[in-house]
Design an enzyme around this catalytic site. Structure first.
Site, PDB file in Angstrom:
ATOM      1  N   ARG A 104       0.633  -1.022   0.265  1.00 13.29           N
ATOM      2  CA  ARG A 104      -0.155   0.086  -0.370  1.00 13.29           C
ATOM      3  C   ARG A 104       0.596   0.802  -0.274  1.00 13.29           C
ATOM      4  O   ARG A 104       1.598   1.305   1.152  1.00 13.29           O
ATOM      5  CB  ARG A 104      -1.117  -0.400   1.002  1.00 13.29           C
ATOM      6  CG  ARG A 104      -2.120  -0.896   1.132  1.00 13.29           C
ATOM      7  CD  ARG A 104      -3.305   0.044   2.497  1.00 13.29           C
ATOM      8  NE  ARG A 104      -2.417   0.115   3.245  1.00 13.29           N
ATOM      9  CZ  ARG A 104      -3.655   0.937   4.593  1.00 13.29           C
ATOM     10  NH1 ARG A 104      -4.977   0.269   4.230  1.00 13.29           N
ATOM     11  NH2 ARG A 104      -2.762   0.463   5.641  1.00 13.29           N
ATOM     12  N   THR A 108      -1.365   7.429   0.273  1.00 14.68           N
ATOM     13  CA  THR A 108      -2.922   7.304  -0.996  1.00 14.68           C
ATOM     14  C   THR A 108      -3.846   6.001  -0.731  1.00 14.68           C
ATOM     15  O   THR A 108      -4.481   6.119  -1.266  1.00 14.68           O
ATOM     16  CB  THR A 108      -2.505   7.161  -2.605  1.00 14.68           C
ATOM     17  OG1 THR A 108      -1.759   5.698  -2.845  1.00 14.68           O
ATOM     18  CG2 THR A 108      -1.708   8.095  -3.571  1.00 14.68           C
ATOM     19  N   ASP A 200       1.138  -2.915  12.230  1.00 14.51           N
ATOM     20  CA  ASP A 200       1.454  -3.597  10.736  1.00 14.51           C
ATOM     21  C   ASP A 200       1.107  -5.209  10.712  1.00 14.51           C
ATOM     22  O   ASP A 200       2.429  -5.204  11.770  1.00 14.51           O
ATOM     23  CB  ASP A 200       1.900  -2.636  10.535  1.00 14.51           C
ATOM     24  CG  ASP A 200       2.863  -3.153   8.994  1.00 14.51           C
ATOM     25  OD1 ASP A 200       3.099  -3.773   8.288  1.00 14.51           O
ATOM     26  OD2 ASP A 200       2.447  -1.873   8.897  1.00 14.51           O
ATOM     27  N   ASP A 203       5.126  -5.745   9.414  1.00 12.60           N
ATOM     28  CA  ASP A 203       6.170  -5.613  10.175  1.00 12.60           C
ATOM     29  C   ASP A 203       6.601  -6.387  11.276  1.00 12.60           C
ATOM     30  O   ASP A 203       7.449  -7.616  12.269  1.00 12.60           O
ATOM     31  CB  ASP A 203       6.133  -3.959  10.487  1.00 12.60           C
ATOM     32  CG  ASP A 203       6.169  -3.153  10.219  1.00 12.60           C
ATOM     33  OD1 ASP A 203       7.280  -3.713   8.585  1.00 12.60           O
ATOM     34  OD2 ASP A 203       5.537  -1.774   9.484  1.00 12.60           O
TER      35      ASP A 203
HETATM   36  C1  PRP Z   1      -0.677  -4.983   4.785  1.00 11.65           C
HETATM   37  C2  PRP Z   1      -1.958  -5.870   4.631  1.00 11.65           C
HETATM   38  C3  PRP Z   1      -2.594  -6.240   2.774  1.00 11.65           C
HETATM   39  C4  PRP Z   1      -2.449  -4.547   3.084  1.00 11.65           C
HETATM   40  C5  PRP Z   1      -4.419  -4.332   3.674  1.00 11.65           C
HETATM   41  O1  PRP Z   1      -0.507  -5.293   3.555  1.00 11.65           O
HETATM   42  O2  PRP Z   1      -1.087  -7.138   4.424  1.00 11.65           O
HETATM   43  O3  PRP Z   1      -1.492  -6.435   2.059  1.00 11.65           O
HETATM   44  O4  PRP Z   1      -2.339  -3.547   4.416  1.00 11.65           O
HETATM   45  O5  PRP Z   1      -4.799  -3.220   3.904  1.00 11.65           O
HETATM   46  P1  PRP Z   1      -5.889  -2.494   2.224  1.00 11.65           P
HETATM   47  O6  PRP Z   1      -6.885  -3.166   2.514  1.00 11.65           O
HETATM   48  O7  PRP Z   1      -6.004  -0.660   2.500  1.00 11.65           O
HETATM   49  O8  PRP Z   1      -4.956  -2.727   0.855  1.00 11.65           O
HETATM   50  P2  PRP Z   1       1.029  -3.519   3.265  1.00 11.65           P
HETATM   51  O9  PRP Z   1       1.050  -2.765   2.180  1.00 11.65           O
HETATM   52  O10 PRP Z   1       1.428  -2.983   4.478  1.00 11.65           O
HETATM   53  O11 PRP Z   1       2.182  -3.964   2.934  1.00 11.65           O
HETATM   54  P3  PRP Z   1       3.463  -5.904   3.157  1.00 11.65           P
HETATM   55  O12 PRP Z   1       2.427  -7.287   3.775  1.00 11.65           O
HETATM   56  O13 PRP Z   1       4.250  -5.940   2.686  1.00 11.65           O
HETATM   57  O14 PRP Z   1       3.940  -5.007   4.464  1.00 11.65           O
HETATM   58  N1  URA Z   2      -2.632  -2.781   6.785  1.00 14.07           N
HETATM   59  C1  URA Z   2      -1.918  -3.675   8.320  1.00 14.07           C
HETATM   60  O1  URA Z   2      -0.877  -4.062   8.364  1.00 14.07           O
HETATM   61  N2  URA Z   2      -3.042  -3.263   9.063  1.00 14.07           N
HETATM   62  C2  URA Z   2      -3.542  -2.588   9.020  1.00 14.07           C
HETATM   63  O2  URA Z   2      -4.478  -1.773  10.602  1.00 14.07           O
HETATM   64  C3  URA Z   2      -4.404  -2.105   7.934  1.00 14.07           C
HETATM   65  C4  URA Z   2      -3.511  -2.074   6.913  1.00 14.07           C
END
Ligand code: PRP
Ligand code: URA
Length: 209
Positions: A104, A108, A200, A203
């Site tokens: 994400r 945005t 997160d 993380d």
């Molecule tokens: C997180 C999560 C989803 C997304 C959800 O990933 O694992 O993929 O956010 O958010 P959304 O429904 O608003 O799209 P992130 O983008 O943080 O990436 P990561 O798994 O690499 O940390």
């Molecule tokens: N992605 C995450 O990892 N946590 C949230 O709460 C939303 C998006």
């Protein structure tokens, strides 16, 4: 209209409670994510079709059941979806695994694609897309669109925690896709994080913050 299944099994609720706690470290967090995925997989595969097969036990011939076609695939959304793969494969060890890389954009909140590698015969398989978090729904919706563009028709989406906004987005964009949700939360905050949520997921799984 597809199904929306919210888990109410006590083991799933208990484990999600542990995942949410801020003091839970990466090792236990990973372990719980994997265990919840395994238990959710049991529920999400409940209506897979079985067929009759003739087998012989040490005692006699009988008609037993086996999964029809046996063509399943698990597709985690990177990174956090990786945490659910082991649990899924514990239940369906013969499944193939594809990967979709999306993150994400922090400003945005739009998903950005950076990787896609799927089993060759993915279009013939029943595909379980997995990601612990369904927040705005942008990432899940984009992943499902990518799979549909590759010809996949039988799709289910599994997440551990969902926000109502994400569920609405999935219902609007992909009304044909069943949703399996570990816990339904209240809302998103101003940064697009799920409240109360767990922070997160990526993380916390990988210890990157
Ligand atoms: C997180 C999560 C989803 C997304 C959800 O990933 O694992 O993929 O956010 O958010 P959304 O429904 O608003 O799209 P992130 O983008 O943080 O990436 P990561 O798994 O690499 O940390
Ligand atoms: N992605 C995450 O990892 N946590 C949230 O709460 C939303 C998006």
């Amino acid at each position: 209209m597809a199904k929306i299944v919210i888990m109410n099994h006590p083991l799933i609720r208990h484990k999600i409670g542990i995942i949410r706690r801020k003091e839970t470290g990466s090792r236990d967090f990973r372990q719980m994510i994997s265990e919840v995925a395994m238990l959710m997989c049991y529920e999400a595969t409940r209506n897979l079709k079985v067929v009759d097969v003739s087998i012989e036990t040490p005692i006699c011939q009988m008609t037993a059941k086996e999964l029809e076609g046996k063509k399943l695939a698990v597709v985690p959304i990177l990174r956090a979806g990786l945490g659910m793969v082991d649990g899924m494969l514990t239940m369906i060890p013969a499944a193939k695994v594809g990967h979709i890389g999306l993150y994400r954009n922090e400003d945005t909140l739009e998903p950005v694609e950076y990787y896609c590698k799927l089993p060759k015969d993915c279009a013939e398989r029943e595909v379980f897309v997995v990601d612990p978090m369904l927040a705005t729904g942008g990432s899940a919706s984009a992943a499902i669109t990518m799979l549909k563009e590759k010809g996949v028709r039988k799709l289910r989406f599994m997440c551990i925690i969902a926000a109502p906004e994400g569920v609405e987005r999935m219902k609007a964009d992909h009304p044909d896709v069943d949703l399996y949700i570990g816990a339904m939360d209240e809302r998103l905050n101003e940064n697009g994080y799920i409240v109360p949520g767990l922070g997160d997921a990526g993380d916390r799984i990988f210890g990157t913050k």
